[in-house]
Motif scaffolding. Structure first.
Motif, PDB file in Angstrom:
ATOM      1  N   ASN A 195      45.135  12.287 -15.878  1.00  7.49           N
ATOM      2  CA  ASN A 195      45.111  10.931 -15.378  1.00  7.49           C
ATOM      3  C   ASN A 195      45.046  11.415 -13.998  1.00  7.49           C
ATOM      4  OD1 ASN A 195      46.002   9.045 -13.926  1.00  7.49           O
ATOM      5  ND2 ASN A 195      48.003   8.735 -15.371  1.00  7.49           N
ATOM      6  N   ASN A 303      46.315   1.716 -10.548  1.00  6.08           N
ATOM      7  CA  ASN A 303      46.090   3.098 -11.703  1.00  6.08           C
ATOM      8  C   ASN A 303      47.966   3.226 -12.396  1.00  6.08           C
ATOM      9  OD1 ASN A 303      44.794   5.048 -13.629  1.00  6.08           O
ATOM     10  ND2 ASN A 303      45.283   6.512 -12.332  1.00  6.08           N
ATOM     11  N   ASP A 305      50.727   2.201 -14.975  1.00  4.54           N
ATOM     12  CA  ASP A 305      50.441   2.594 -16.544  1.00  4.54           C
ATOM     13  C   ASP A 305      51.340   1.437 -17.561  1.00  4.54           C
ATOM     14  OD1 ASP A 305      49.279   5.467 -16.615  1.00  4.54           O
ATOM     15  OD2 ASP A 305      50.934   5.644 -15.572  1.00  4.54           O
TER      16      ASP A 305
END
Length: 338
Positions: A195, A303, A305
């Motif tokens: 990530n 971005n 989660d």
């Protein structure tokens, strides 16, 4: 958004009901073993008792054909004093069909942990309309029963949000992620991607607001109905949405944004968090915010989660959150339960 009623924290020994409130594959022959594995994991990791609601395992065809049975299951689980929390077995695409069989007062009068994602966004919206906090987070089949084991990031997110009355605090990005996996695969067949962390698309300073959002498609299905909030509901919210290219279409993503804007979500929001976006999706979003929503000032953090991938955090809908543009961080500044 006004402050919502918080459900009581889950604890060891509590009973969790698993419900097929949307899709019903958990009862199909090819998924029953996965259902049992997810049930076992919840029992083992969190020391809780886990049961299925009366119609949860009737199979996908039966669940589709009988929305009234799905509604009855939710009413049963909320009214049952022996049940402390409800976790959705999976998402789907037609939860709105169940709403006519729901007494919204039962939701308000029996606040309990209710968690799921994807099509479950329509349910977390209904809970907010009823005045009760709910949780956009893992379903049973994915990612709780994902192949091999429940990842540490998701496991800790559930524990911190649903089993503790402490302030949740900073939600850090996961170290690596993988796609949702429906097949029974070995560990070697699962590919993890490192990530890159959060990305600030636009904005400055710090903003705070109550969290609202989820998956856009299910929420759009109830716009214009009695089950959807009025525009004033979204004042000062931090929105969280999976924007981008649903079903592989960038144009469909733009249409999603336009419908959300027409319903009043962007006008007075304080911030927006999204899942991962590619370069074209970023350009589309920024262009929309500048020329259509007239919100070049809106803080946008990318971005995070909560989208359709593994691992997942848990987003308590209605909780106060903060985006810090200088630190490029996202925090939930209260507890998820009481």
């Amino acid at each position: 958004m006004n402050e919502l009623i918080k459900p009581k924290a889950l604890k060891s020994g509590d009973t969790i009901a698993l419900i097929s409130i949307s899709g019903g594959r958990g009862g199909d022959a090819d998924m029953i073993a996965r259902f049992e594995e997810g049930k076992r994991r919840l029992e083992s990791l969190y020391k809780v008792n886990v049961i299925a609601t009366p119609n949860a395992l009737q199979g996908n065809d039966n669940i589709y054909q009988h929305p009234e049975a799905r509604g009855a299951d939710l009413m049963w689980a909320l009214k049952n004093k022996d049940i402390n929390g409800i976790i959705c077995i999976m998402g789907g695409d037609d939860s709105y069909r169940v709403f006519p069989f729901i007494d919204i007062n039962v939701i308000h009068d029996n606040p309990k942990v209710f968690m799921g994602y994807s099509d479950i966004a329509s349910w977390t919206t209904l809970f907010a309309v009823a005045g009760v906090m709910s949780y956009y987070g893992p379903n049973l089949l994915t990612p709780i029963a994902q192949p091999i084991k429940l990842d540490d990031y998701t496991m800790e997110a559930i524990k911190k949000c649903l089993f503790s009355t402490d302030t949740i605090g900073e939600i850090k990005p996961c170290d690596s992620y993988t796609k949702i996996e429906w097949r029974n695969v070995t560990e070697d067949e699962i590919s993890w991607t490192k990530n890159t962390g959060y990305k600030l698309l636009q904005g400055r300073g710090k903003v705070q607001g109550r969290l609202f959002g989820g998956c856009g498609g299910p929420i759009r299905q109830i716009m214009g109905t009695e089950y959807f909030p009025t525009p004033e509901f979204f004042n000062d919210c931090i929105l969280f949405f999976e924007v981008g290219s649903p079903y592989g279409s960038l144009l469909a993503g733009l249409h999603d944004l336009r419908e959300l804007d027409a319903a009043g979500l962007f006008k007075n929001a304080n911030g927006l968090i999204t899942g991962h976006l590619n370069e074209e999706e970023e350009k589309m979003l920024l262009k929309f915010l500048k020329y259509e929503a007239n919100r070049e000032d809106l803080v946008v953090l990318e971005n995070v989660d909560f989208a359709h991938r593994t691992p997942m955090t848990v987003i308590p809908v209605g909780a106060m959150a903060e985006i810090d543009c200088d630190r490029i961080s996202f925090s939930i500044i209260e507890s998820g339960v009481c």
